[in-house]
Motif scaffolding. Structure first.
Motif, PDB file in Angstrom:
ATOM      1  N   THR A  30      10.579   8.041 -13.507  1.00  0.00           N
ATOM      2  CA  THR A  30       9.690   8.048 -14.673  1.00  0.00           C
ATOM      3  C   THR A  30       9.985   6.814 -15.512  1.00  0.00           C
ATOM      4  OG1 THR A  30      11.301   9.399 -15.889  1.00  0.00           O
ATOM      5  CG2 THR A  30       9.554  10.570 -14.719  1.00  0.00           C
ATOM      6  N   GLY A  31       9.138   6.564 -16.513  1.00  0.00           N
ATOM      7  CA  GLY A  31       9.355   5.431 -17.401  1.00  0.00           C
ATOM      8  C   GLY A  31       9.201   4.099 -16.698  1.00  0.00           C
ATOM      9  N   ILE A  32       8.212   3.997 -15.840  1.00  0.00           N
ATOM     10  CA  ILE A  32       7.978   2.763 -15.086  1.00  0.00           C
ATOM     11  C   ILE A  32       6.901   1.946 -15.778  1.00  0.00           C
ATOM     12  CG2 ILE A  32       7.409   1.779 -12.840  1.00  0.00           C
ATOM     13  CD1 ILE A  32       9.976   3.545 -12.962  1.00  0.00           C
ATOM     14  N   THR A  33       7.200   0.672 -16.033  1.00  0.00           N
ATOM     15  CA  THR A  33       6.206  -0.233 -16.602  1.00  0.00           C
ATOM     16  C   THR A  33       5.418  -0.855 -15.455  1.00  0.00           C
ATOM     17  OG1 THR A  33       7.604  -0.740 -18.502  1.00  0.00           O
ATOM     18  CG2 THR A  33       5.846  -2.308 -17.981  1.00  0.00           C
ATOM     19  N   LEU A  34       4.155  -0.515 -15.377  1.00  0.00           N
ATOM     20  CA  LEU A  34       3.318  -1.047 -14.307  1.00  0.00           C
ATOM     21  C   LEU A  34       3.063  -2.523 -14.541  1.00  0.00           C
ATOM     22  CD1 LEU A  34       0.685   1.841 -14.061  1.00  0.00           C
ATOM     23  CD2 LEU A  34       2.771   1.541 -12.724  1.00  0.00           C
ATOM     24  N   ASN A  35       3.171  -3.316 -13.473  1.00  0.00           N
ATOM     25  CA  ASN A  35       2.953  -4.746 -13.600  1.00  0.00           C
ATOM     26  C   ASN A  35       2.445  -5.297 -12.272  1.00  0.00           C
ATOM     27  OD1 ASN A  35       3.856  -7.740 -13.457  1.00  0.00           O
ATOM     28  ND2 ASN A  35       3.996  -7.229 -15.629  1.00  0.00           N
ATOM     29  N   LYS A  36       1.219  -5.798 -12.293  1.00  0.00           N
ATOM     30  CA  LYS A  36       0.606  -6.291 -11.058  1.00  0.00           C
ATOM     31  C   LYS A  36       1.319  -7.519 -10.517  1.00  0.00           C
ATOM     32  CE  LYS A  36      -2.928  -9.065 -13.433  1.00  0.00           C
ATOM     33  NZ  LYS A  36      -4.378  -9.275 -13.635  1.00  0.00           N
ATOM     34  N   GLY A  37       1.996  -8.271 -11.423  1.00  0.00           N
ATOM     35  CA  GLY A  37       2.723  -9.454 -10.972  1.00  0.00           C
ATOM     36  C   GLY A  37       3.908  -9.093 -10.096  1.00  0.00           C
ATOM     37  N   VAL A  38       4.661  -8.074 -10.515  1.00  0.00           N
ATOM     38  CA  VAL A  38       5.790  -7.611  -9.705  1.00  0.00           C
ATOM     39  C   VAL A  38       5.287  -7.130  -8.350  1.00  0.00           C
ATOM     40  CG1 VAL A  38       7.635  -5.896  -9.538  1.00  0.00           C
ATOM     41  CG2 VAL A  38       7.172  -6.991 -11.722  1.00  0.00           C
ATOM     42  N   VAL A  39       4.173  -6.398  -8.367  1.00  0.00           N
ATOM     43  CA  VAL A  39       3.580  -5.902  -7.120  1.00  0.00           C
ATOM     44  C   VAL A  39       3.197  -7.066  -6.224  1.00  0.00           C
ATOM     45  CG1 VAL A  39       1.677  -4.593  -6.120  1.00  0.00           C
ATOM     46  CG2 VAL A  39       2.718  -3.825  -8.254  1.00  0.00           C
ATOM     47  N   LYS A  40       2.548  -8.083  -6.812  1.00  0.00           N
ATOM     48  CA  LYS A  40       2.094  -9.243  -6.032  1.00  0.00           C
ATOM     49  C   LYS A  40       3.272 -10.013  -5.457  1.00  0.00           C
ATOM     50  CE  LYS A  40      -0.791 -13.401  -6.422  1.00  0.00           C
ATOM     51  NZ  LYS A  40       0.243 -14.352  -5.968  1.00  0.00           N
ATOM     52  N   MET A  41       4.297 -10.226  -6.310  1.00  0.00           N
ATOM     53  CA  MET A  41       5.463 -10.977  -5.833  1.00  0.00           C
ATOM     54  C   MET A  41       6.161 -10.241  -4.694  1.00  0.00           C
ATOM     55  SD  MET A  41       8.763 -12.509  -7.863  1.00  0.00           S
ATOM     56  CE  MET A  41       7.970 -14.065  -8.213  1.00  0.00           C
ATOM     57  N   THR A  42       6.254  -8.914  -4.813  1.00  0.00           N
ATOM     58  CA  THR A  42       6.865  -8.120  -3.740  1.00  0.00           C
ATOM     59  C   THR A  42       6.099  -8.304  -2.443  1.00  0.00           C
ATOM     60  OG1 THR A  42       7.572  -6.473  -5.361  1.00  0.00           O
ATOM     61  CG2 THR A  42       7.578  -5.813  -3.057  1.00  0.00           C
ATOM     62  N   GLY A  43       4.760  -8.277  -2.540  1.00  0.00           N
ATOM     63  CA  GLY A  43       3.941  -8.495  -1.350  1.00  0.00           C
ATOM     64  C   GLY A  43       4.106  -9.891  -0.798  1.00  0.00           C
ATOM     65  N   ASP A  44       4.167 -10.894  -1.707  1.00  0.00           N
ATOM     66  CA  ASP A  44       4.335 -12.282  -1.268  1.00  0.00           C
ATOM     67  C   ASP A  44       5.666 -12.471  -0.552  1.00  0.00           C
ATOM     68  OD1 ASP A  44       1.909 -12.955  -2.340  1.00  0.00           O
ATOM     69  OD2 ASP A  44       2.727 -13.823  -4.185  1.00  0.00           O
ATOM     70  N   MET A  45       6.711 -11.850  -1.079  1.00  0.00           N
ATOM     71  CA  MET A  45       8.035 -11.982  -0.461  1.00  0.00           C
ATOM     72  C   MET A  45       8.059 -11.347   0.922  1.00  0.00           C
ATOM     73  SD  MET A  45      10.393 -11.192  -3.805  1.00  0.00           S
ATOM     74  CE  MET A  45      11.970 -11.344  -2.986  1.00  0.00           C
ATOM     75  N   SER A  46       7.209 -10.330   1.129  1.00  0.00           N
ATOM     76  CA  SER A  46       7.169  -9.642   2.418  1.00  0.00           C
ATOM     77  C   SER A  46       6.277 -10.361   3.418  1.00  0.00           C
ATOM     78  CB  SER A  46       6.662  -8.207   2.235  1.00  0.00           C
ATOM     79  OG  SER A  46       7.498  -7.497   1.360  1.00  0.00           O
ATOM     80  N   SER A  47       5.148 -10.900   2.926  1.00  0.00           N
ATOM     81  CA  SER A  47       4.140 -11.416   3.851  1.00  0.00           C
ATOM     82  C   SER A  47       4.138 -12.931   3.990  1.00  0.00           C
ATOM     83  CB  SER A  47       2.736 -10.949   3.423  1.00  0.00           C
ATOM     84  OG  SER A  47       2.422 -11.455   2.141  1.00  0.00           O
ATOM     85  N   LYS A  48       4.618 -13.660   2.974  1.00  0.00           N
ATOM     86  CA  LYS A  48       4.557 -15.114   3.020  1.00  0.00           C
ATOM     87  C   LYS A  48       5.876 -15.695   3.527  1.00  0.00           C
ATOM     88  CE  LYS A  48       0.946 -16.053  -0.368  1.00  0.00           C
ATOM     89  NZ  LYS A  48       0.373 -14.730  -0.437  1.00  0.00           N
ATOM     90  N   GLN A  49       5.794 -16.942   4.007  1.00  0.00           N
ATOM     91  CA  GLN A  49       6.986 -17.624   4.487  1.00  0.00           C
ATOM     92  C   GLN A  49       7.853 -18.044   3.300  1.00  0.00           C
ATOM     93  OE1 GLN A  49       7.790 -17.871   7.602  1.00  0.00           O
ATOM     94  NE2 GLN A  49       5.891 -17.020   8.435  1.00  0.00           N
ATOM     95  N   TRP A  50       9.118 -18.273   3.575  1.00  0.00           N
ATOM     96  CA  TRP A  50      10.063 -18.597   2.513  1.00  0.00           C
ATOM     97  C   TRP A  50       9.646 -19.847   1.744  1.00  0.00           C
ATOM     98  CZ3 TRP A  50      12.314 -23.395   2.883  1.00  0.00           C
ATOM     99  CH2 TRP A  50      12.254 -23.996   4.145  1.00  0.00           C
ATOM    100  N   TYR A  51       8.974 -20.786   2.421  1.00  0.00           N
ATOM    101  CA  TYR A  51       8.639 -22.048   1.765  1.00  0.00           C
ATOM    102  C   TYR A  51       7.552 -21.873   0.702  1.00  0.00           C
ATOM    103  CZ  TYR A  51       5.263 -21.886   5.660  1.00  0.00           C
ATOM    104  OH  TYR A  51       4.322 -21.499   6.575  1.00  0.00           O
ATOM    105  N   TYR A  52       6.932 -20.708   0.620  1.00  0.00           N
ATOM    106  CA  TYR A  52       5.953 -20.437  -0.432  1.00  0.00           C
ATOM    107  C   TYR A  52       6.609 -20.518  -1.806  1.00  0.00           C
ATOM    108  CZ  TYR A  52       2.766 -17.661  -3.371  1.00  0.00           C
ATOM    109  OH  TYR A  52       1.938 -17.220  -4.380  1.00  0.00           O
ATOM    110  N   PHE A  53       7.908 -20.248  -1.876  1.00  0.00           N
ATOM    111  CA  PHE A  53       8.613 -20.198  -3.157  1.00  0.00           C
ATOM    112  C   PHE A  53       9.381 -21.495  -3.450  1.00  0.00           C
ATOM    113  CE2 PHE A  53       8.062 -15.778  -1.898  1.00  0.00           C
ATOM    114  CZ  PHE A  53       7.523 -15.233  -3.058  1.00  0.00           C
ATOM    115  N   ILE A  54       9.284 -22.505  -2.584  1.00  0.00           N
ATOM    116  CA  ILE A  54      10.004 -23.763  -2.814  1.00  0.00           C
ATOM    117  C   ILE A  54       9.587 -24.434  -4.120  1.00  0.00           C
ATOM    118  CG2 ILE A  54      10.257 -26.136  -1.972  1.00  0.00           C
ATOM    119  CD1 ILE A  54      10.556 -25.076   0.812  1.00  0.00           C
ATOM    120  N   PRO A  55       8.267 -24.550  -4.410  1.00  0.00           N
ATOM    121  CA  PRO A  55       7.882 -25.178  -5.687  1.00  0.00           C
ATOM    122  C   PRO A  55       8.464 -24.458  -6.904  1.00  0.00           C
ATOM    123  CG  PRO A  55       5.978 -25.016  -4.234  1.00  0.00           C
ATOM    124  CD  PRO A  55       7.079 -24.228  -3.592  1.00  0.00           C
TER     125      PRO A  55
END
Length: 636
Positions: A488-513
């Motif tokens: 309980t007491g979870i702050t919903l945030n689409k950015g956290v959701v998106k980043m989690t998906g990006d970390m799972s689906s995108k290659q590591w070099y996506y985060f180099i910049p």
């Protein structure tokens, strides 16, 4: 005496002939890019066996085998692991077994059962993806079933065209494969460890070859194949009712997610009228869209009951469907796709050979009809009846395959059972124990789902059982807990959701910049801090603003990193929704840093930008890149 010698000679000749039909060959690692596995003490094999054990001189198939050597030189009987599904991969999970407690004193033997994983032939490895594409469409339940039957029969025909004997893919054939493997590895007895459908295979094996078995570990067990599909809806509802009751009795859960049962059933009705479509990565769904209808919703909740950590967030998830939170539901699609990772050609060979023929569709529908609010059973499972009715068309089903699992042999039996398990519920464990004259040791995990042996506690319990050590209350302390730790007491945030998906689906070099930009900002922080200190009270406005901006961005990044790391340790599924509210400071820091970045840019542009254009371009480009990654988190 002569007669005994004669039979001994006959038996030896039979064994020689039988062994001539199999071949064990050492091969290189199935994971050539894994340095850790290449260095480990693991033997990799190809094991050739007859496809049809009644025609041993005809076609051969190849099984992939891995033997993880015990870490002690003086070792005890090996452990052979039997995966579930049917159709689950085994050797793909080798890393899980590298440091498993059992490996200290036992060799661990992993086998990709016929038609799965690295074994050959492969039976329609892409069929699960086709099923997922079907589920993603906004169409009726009838059309879903029709499409599923169509692609399944195409798979069947493709296997027939390859000359694959569909009737040879069943638990009895697997039992013969394993018995032959045990002999060629020169093992006298081994400990058999099956999970889910692997428990049915294991019990068949133990009945046919009882002298091979030292002990039997049955995790999420199947006691009787004729009730496995028939009672599916009832089993789901048992777990779901327990979820509703547990949340209602939990003060925090009931306050944050009131009337959970009513919300669940209302959502089914709403999705029947108006499904929810979300956008997803095209690497997951070719169309880039997934539509949740009522059936998708029911199976998503049912699959979530498999996992203890998902049970803890299920009230939150049910409410996300109610509130039509597309960001969260889009993130769920990727996890949902993992549920269809089985080798479905293998799945239907087994299911249509030895499950559906002994289950009753009319009884399935009769049981499902009792749950009016559910509006029918789970079409995801009911459709198996439709597939198998045509899969088995014009071919004989060998009834003898459904052998009795009753077994009065003296080996010891451990049965693990999860309280929320929707497919092999708690009463299955009691019925499984009856197969062994009530001599099975049952360990319940009250707040757990499916596959208790995959947990740290479960692995330790299995090790102690195999090694005849006591299974104490302290060892079972986590399994003995009866209260679910609902989140309980979870702050919903689409950015956290998106980043989690990006970390799972995108290659590591996506985060180099992002990483480079953070390093630049860190350098700016150090240099401006040094400048402020060295000026001895004379503070330049733009330098001070750059210092504050870089400080806030660094503080935000550290706090976000700590929040994500803490959530990963507690329950990583929460990242599909946001972060616990105790990490709200990170979000506030970002908002302030964004405002300050704009002010600093404007003032620098007016006052000093022209004095050192390359430097300021680099600094604000780095700040801009950081905001590019996080800007849409807060709807700016």
């Amino acid at each position: 005496m002569r007669m005994f010698r004669f039979f001994t000679l006959v038996l030896m000749c039979f064994c020689i002939v039988l062994n001539a039909q199999t071949k064990l060959e050492k091969v290189k690692s199935y994971f050539p890019d894994s340095k850790e596995l290449r260095k480990d003490n693991i033997d990799w094999y190809r094991f050739s066996v007859p496809e049809n054990w009644e025609k041993v001189n005809e076609k051969k198939i190849s099984l992939a085998v891995a033997v993880l050597k015990s870490k002690m030189t003086s070792k005890q009987e090996p452990v052979v692991f039997i995966q579930g599904g049917p159709g689950g991969n085994t050797i793909a999970e080798t890393m899980f077994w590298v440091d498993h407690p059992l490996r200290k004193n036992h060799d661990i033997i992993l086998v990709d059962l016929r038609g799965t994983g690295f074994s050959e032939p492969k039976l329609c490895p892409d069929l699960g993806k086709k099923f997922f594409e079907i589920l993603s469409k906004n169409q009726s339940e009838e059309q879903d079933v029709k499409d599923k039957v169509k692609v399944s029969l195409e798979c069947r025909q493709d296997m027939i065209n390859q000359g694959i004997d569909l009737n040879s893919y069943n638990s009895i054939s697997v039992a013969n494969d394993l018995h032959a493997l045990k002999n060629v590895l020169k093992i006298q007895k081994w400990n058999m460890y099956g999970v889910s459908y692997g428990t049915y295979i294991s019990q068949n094996y133990a009945k046919i070859f009882p002298n091979d078995v030292q002990s039997l570990i049955l995790d999420s067990s199947i006691p009787n194949i004729s009730e496995y599909h028939t009672n599916n809806t009832q089993n789901y509802m048992l777990s779901l009712s327990k979820l509703f009751k547990s949340c209602k009795e939990d003060t925090k859960c009931n306050k944050e997610y009131p009337n959970l049962e009513e919300v669940y059933y209302n959502t089914i009705s709403e999705l029947e009228k108006k499904p929810i479509t979300v956008e997803v990565d095209q690497s997951i769904i070719q169309s880039g869209k997934f539509t949740y209808n009522a059936e998708d919703y029911k199976i998503a909740i049912q699959q979530s009951l498999y996992d203890k950590k998902l049970v803890e967030v299920l009230p939150l998830l049910i409410y996300q469907f109610k509130e039509k939170n597309t960001a969260t539901l889009a993130g769920l699609v990727q996890a949902f796709s993992g549920a269809l990772s089985l080798n479905y050609g293998n799945y239907f060979c087994f299911t249509c050979n030895e499950v559906i023929p002994y289950n009753n569709l009319q009884k399935y529908d009769s049981i499902s009809s009792k749950y009016k609010k559910l509006n029918g059973g789970l079409s995801f499972y009911r459709s198996d009846f439709s597939v198998c009715s045509q899969w088995n068309n014009n071919q004989d089903i060998l009834k003898l395959r459904n052998i009795s699992l009753k077994n009065d042999n003296p080996f010891k039996v451990l049965i693990l059972s999860g309280g929320f398990d929707p497919i092999t519920p708690t009463y299955f464990a009691n019925e499984t124990s009856l197969n062994f004259n009530n001599n099975g040791l049952i360990v319940n995990g009250y707040t757990y789902g499916h596959g208790l042996g995959y947990t740290k506690s479960g692995a330790s319990i299995i090790r102690n059982f195999v090694e005849s050590k006591p299974i104490t209350d302290s060892l079972k302390q986590y399994f003995n807990q009866k209260d679910v730790a609902f989140k309980t007491g979870i702050t919903l945030n689409k950015g956290v959701v998106k980043m989690t998906g990006d970390m799972s689906s995108k290659q590591w070099y996506y985060f180099i910049p992002l990483i480079i930009s953070l390093l630049v900002v860190f350098v700016v922080f150090i240099s401006t801090l040094f400048t402020i200190i060295s000026k001895k009270g004379k503070i330049i406005v733009n330098v001070f603003l750059l210092f504050l901006t870089s400080l806030l961005l660094i503080a935000f990044t550290i706090s976000l990193g700590l929040g994500i790391n803490s959530t990963l340790k507690d329950n990583f599924y929460l990242l599909a929704f946001g972060l616990p509210s105790k990490w709200n400071l990170a979000f506030q820091l970002y908002r302030v840093s964004l405002l300050l970045s704009i002010i600093t840019f404007v003032i620098s542009l007016i006052k000093v930008f022209k004095s050192n254009i390359p430097l300021y371009i680099m600094v604000f480009l780095a700040i801009g890149i950081i905001h590019f990654y996080f800007l849409d988190w807060f709807g700016w």
